[in-house]
Design an enzyme around this catalytic site. Structure first.
Site, PDB file in Angstrom:
ATOM      1  N   LYS A 202       0.826  -1.205   0.000  1.00  0.00           N
ATOM      2  CA  LYS A 202       0.000   0.000   0.000  1.00  0.00           C
ATOM      3  C   LYS A 202       0.862   1.258   0.000  1.00  0.00           C
ATOM      4  CE  LYS A 202      -3.389   2.916   0.761  1.00  0.00           C
ATOM      5  NZ  LYS A 202      -4.327   3.322  -0.283  1.00  0.00           N
ATOM      6  N   GLY A 251       0.789  19.977 -12.876  1.00  0.00           N
ATOM      7  CA  GLY A 251      -0.205  20.820 -12.230  1.00  0.00           C
ATOM      8  C   GLY A 251       0.339  21.453 -10.974  1.00  0.00           C
ATOM      9  N   CYS A 258      -4.819  10.588   0.883  1.00  0.00           N
ATOM     10  CA  CYS A 258      -3.865   9.480   0.814  1.00  0.00           C
ATOM     11  C   CYS A 258      -2.424   9.916   0.568  1.00  0.00           C
ATOM     12  CB  CYS A 258      -4.294   8.492  -0.266  1.00  0.00           C
ATOM     13  SG  CYS A 258      -5.834   7.626   0.113  1.00  0.00           S
TER      14      CYS A 258
END
Length: 440
Positions: A202, A251, A258
């Site tokens: 993760k 950007g 997260c």
């Protein structure tokens, strides 16, 4: 199967609803009585595409409650999907996870598999298993497994129902078999591994994507300096299958629940184990600086922002969600207000949430066009379709002085070439067809 889900945020609620869609009987648990009451009435408390439709379709299989004892006592599987916000030092705050673990221990009346969906530091599942077993009130068997989520806000339902992979981190056959049964009807690759590897997958996944975003933003900043076009550069990179084109959109940095906290958490863990993640540290620094790109650009066009009418288009950190966590707009709006700017803001879903951050300080508009009316400066923070659909004619017709600072590269640069505007985006050439500097 009879399943309980602790937490009804983006992870917990989406998980519970999607499990119900696959035929499981699901009870969602939360401490917030008002939130639970909203869901009992059949309404989704968060904005997420497809979520309301799934809740409507699976009402018979979904229960919402604050009574955790009843929800946990005879559940076959319990998912923990509560938040793990960052502490001041960047580490993960696990108090909500352990609070739920204690409630589970006092409530269980039969054998159960506890599944940690929350993003937690490596080794947490091992500790949780011991913590729960030490506090069990009744002689039942408990196994803890790791099952990290890989959903993205705005596409969370699709990411869950059509997952890129399902990672199952378990130490016992009983835990593995239970999760295989839970996900039996999900068509996605399933990786069986141990708990620590699952926890690390993760963090490694999220932080790699954050690295990729920060890298392309640094390249974009350099492109501005040397006269290259970041979109051509990114397109050329993306043709290489080893790199791929996703997450190469330049950007004003990443936000959300997260990437910011997971990069800080893994960086903290690395220092804890005396293994510094220098690349992740750099990504954090790059992202923090990138969020202020539009404010820095605004200084090129106004000596002072006192009394300047500013249109702010988009408030959320990305389209498709009303989540404002770590949204670049928050910090920038604060600076604009401190500088005395008059702000007219548009966002299709996040007005109420943003108003709680700056009560009475902004004027909210029903459309992007309304926000642009009479504006002397426009800052674009979110690439909502309603914003991307604007044309150069609209900016010229509505704005008093069309200075457009596009933090999401919503439009092709050449579209503005023949208009009396300043159009300044990220990593691309600037269209400058009006006077550059204006004092205030």
């Amino acid at each position: 199967m009879k399943i309980a889900v602790a937490g009804t945020g983006y992870v917990g609620l989406v998980t519970g609803v999607c499990l119900a869609e696959h035929g499981h009987q699901v009870t969602c648990v939360d401490v917030d009585e008002k939130k639970i009451e909203v869901m009992r009435r059949g309404k989704a408390p968060i904005y997420e595409e497809g979520l309301q439709e799934l809740m409507d379709r699976n009402r018979e299989r979904l229960t919402f409650t604050t009574a955790y004892q009843k929800a946990y006592r005879d559940a076959e599987v319990i998912f923990i999907g509560v938040g793990t916000p960052e502490k001041v030092d960047g580490s993960a705050n696990l108090k909500y996870v352990y609070r739920v673990a204690g409630q589970i221990a006092e409530s269980l009346e039969q054998d159960c598999v506890i599944v940690v969906k929350s993003t937690v530091p490596i080794g947490t599942n091992d500790k949780l298993e011991s913590y729960i077993r030490e506090r069990l009130v009744r002689p039942v068997q408990v196994d803890v497994a790791s099952n990290p989520e890989f959903l993205s806000q705005g596409t969370a339902v699709r990411d869950t129902l059509h997952a890129s992979r399902i990672v199952i981190g378990a130490e016992t056959d009983r835990a593995r078999e239970a999760l295989e049964k839970v996900y039996e009807t999900f068509e996605a690759p399933k990786l069986l591994t141990n708990r620590r590897s699952a926890e690390m997958i993760k963090y490694a996944s999220n932080d790699f994507l954050a690295l990729k975003i920060s890298y392309i933003n640094e390249v974009a900043n350099f492109c501005e300096a040397i006269g290259a076009d970041i979109e051509d550069v990114a397109r050329g990179m993306g043709f290489d299958q080893r790199i791929g084109g996703r997450f190469l959109n330049a950007g004003i940095g990443y936000g959300g629940s997260c990437f910011p906290k997971d990069t800080k958490a893994l960086h903290w863990l690395g220092n804890y184990y005396d293994t510094e993640f220098k690349t992740i540290k750099a990504a954090i620094e790059v992202n923090d600086n990138q969020k202020l790109k539009l404010i820095k650009k605004a200084r090129q066009y106004y000596d002072s922002l006192e009394g300047v009418r500013v249109a702010v288009l988009g408030l959320t950190f990305k389209p498709g969600t009303n989540d404002l966590r770590e949204a670049p707009s928050i910090r920038n709006v604060g600076i604009l207000l401190d500088d005395g700017a008059e702000i007219f803001a548009y966002d299709p879903v996040a007005e109420a949430e943003f108003e709680m951050l700056y009560p009475g300080k902004l004027r909210y508009c029903r459309t992007p066009e309304e926000a642009l009316e009479g504006a002397e400066l426009c800052l674009i923070f979110t690439e909502w379709p309603e914003i991307k659909g604007l044309t150069p004619e609209v900016f010229c017709r509505k704005m008093r002085r069309p200075v457009i600072l596009d933090g999401r590269n919503c439009y092709p640069v050449e579209a503005f070439d023949s208009y009396p505007v300043i159009y300044n985006s990220i990593g691309r050439r600037t269209v400058q067809n009006v006077e550059e500097k204006k004092g205030r």
